[in-house]
Design an enzyme around this catalytic site. Structure first.
Site, PDB file in Angstrom:
ATOM      1  CG  ASP A  81      -2.280   0.659   0.911  1.00  0.00           C
ATOM      2  OD1 ASP A  81      -2.262   1.880   0.660  1.00  0.00           O
ATOM      3  OD2 ASP A  81      -3.339  -0.005   0.925  1.00  0.00           O
ATOM      4  CG  HIS A 138      -0.799   1.528  -3.337  1.00  0.00           C
ATOM      5  ND1 HIS A 138      -2.041   1.243  -2.802  1.00  0.00           N
ATOM      6  CD2 HIS A 138      -0.416   0.406  -4.002  1.00  0.00           C
ATOM      7  CE1 HIS A 138      -2.386  -0.001  -3.127  1.00  0.00           C
ATOM      8  NE2 HIS A 138      -1.414  -0.527  -3.846  1.00  0.00           N
TER       9      HIS A 138
END
Length: 408
Positions: free
Chosen positions: A231, A254
């Protein structure tokens, strides 16, 4: 002039922050070579029953913490090297009488079975709560054993490996956190934090495993760290102010995100953020600001500068229409205002055609967006593009590739 004022603000924040930490370090943080000093009593977890043989060592750690925290002078809680200590969910609570250094030389391991977790503490493995003048360091490792959690991942009930809650004058340095249950390191309601030389790693397919998550925290510096996860490498959410992320290697993951902000019509404020000297490699996003429709508040005074992108899917993105749910998100009148954002000295390659995407609110557009010296091209060397909606008050300095939408 506005940019100069913003830079001066960051310099002042950084000076005051380091002044506080410098005073703190002189009075409370000891070099590892002076453990025998009468001024710093050492509490070795093995002297309280920790075995490091795969059995539960939680009680021994709690006893050692109680002694260190109640000491009348600066103390060290020592986790010896070359051993692995198994801890069930545990909380180290302050306030303490004197500064404490937690010196992790060995490895801490989470339980490998969900049945070993206390149902009342399911969302936190290790928590430091309500401390002042705490240092956590030592070159050791925290192994979250997150594989069993990833199979049952739920974004509603997020879990975390290491949580610092309501900690003031905090130093976290020289440590590795791997395979967190979800969030690896969370700073929540903290102030005056110096986090450095942190290595975070989990597979890119591990769900919701943010590297470092910052909530409602003031004056925090994250630097000289390597973060790869499933993430956001770093996520900065509501209530955070005076955040500096510098000299970071990010990937996989991310990217670096401000938000999400404003979910469920909530008030969210983030300001005075500096992201400087960062390299992102193979991430799904690069530099992202994401807010929900219907929220309130602001994200402002943000600088992204001296950034290198390697094959990043969405290098620069503002999304005021963020919608991470099964039900559709409808257009609403209110929104978290995004303004005073500077992108400076950013270069590299985009894995998608659009290297710059500004998807802003119809009712509250993005304002005062500045682009300086940008060079983002496709992996194949072809030209990239920009895609923009509802952006006002653009400014361009130097060469900007791709050209901003408003200037096409």
């Amino acid at each position: 002039m506005a940019q100069v004022k913003l830079l001066l603000l960051f310099m002042l924040t950084f000076f005051l922050h380091n002044l506080c930490l410098s005073s703190h370090s002189q009075s409370s943080f000891v070099d590892t070579q002076v453990w025998s000093s009468s001024h710093h009593k050492v509490f070795n977890v093995e002297h309280f029953g920790a075995k490091g043989d795969g059995t539960d060592d939680s009680k021994a750690f709690e006893k050692a913490w109680a002694k260190a925290c109640s000491a009348s002078s600066s103390s060290i809680l020592l986790v010896p090297k070359n051993k692995k200590y198994t801890l069930k969910p545990v909380e180290f609570r302050g306030p303490c009488k004197s500064p404490v250094t937690v010196l992790i030389k060995g490895t801490l391991e989470a339980p490998s079975k969900l049945s070993d977790w206390d149902a009342n503490k399911m969302n936190t493995w290790i928590m430091f709560n309500t401390t002042k003048n705490l240092a956590v360091r030592g070159g050791g490792m925290l192994d979250g054993k997150g594989q069993v959690w990833w199979q049952k991942s739920c974004k509603i009930n997020s879990s975390m490996a290491l949580l610092f809650r309501k900690c003031k004058n905090l130093v976290v340095e020289d440590m590795t956190v791997k395979d967190g249950q979800q969030i690896h390191v969370w700073f929540r309601r903290c102030s005056n934090v110096d986090a450095s030389k942190i290595t975070i790693s989990s597979p890119d397919e591990s769900p919701n495993t943010d590297g470092i998550h910052i909530t409602d925290t003031k004056n925090i510096i994250i630097q000289n760290s390597i973060i790869g996860s499933g993430d956001d490498c770093i996520s900065i959410v509501s209530g955070s102010r005076g955040v500096i992320a510098r000299k970071i290697l990010c990937g996989p993951g991310h990217g670096i995100s401000i938000g999400s902000l404003g979910s469920n019509h909530s008030l969210a404020n983030v300001s005075d953020v500096l992201v400087d000297d960062v390299r992102l490699t193979g991430t799904t996003n690069g530099l992202r600001i994401k807010t929900w429709q219907g929220g309130r508040g602001y994200a402002k005074h943000i600088i992204f500068q001296n950034i290198v992108m390697d094959n990043v899917k969405r290098p620069i993105i503002i999304n005021q229409n963020y919608c991470d749910q099964d039900e559709p998100c409808y257009v609403q009148e209110s929104a978290v205002a995004v303004s005073r954002v500077l992108y400076k000295n950013i270069k590299g390659t985009s894995a998608s055609k659009a290297a710059i995407t500004f998807n802003c609110s119809q009712s509250i557009p993005c304002r005062h967006i500045s682009l300086q010296n940008i060079n983002l091209v496709g992996e194949d060397g072809n030209a990239s593009t920009s895609v923009c909606s509802n952006v006002v008050h653009w400014k361009q300095d130097g060469n900007v590739i791709p050209a901003p939408c408003a200037l096409n």
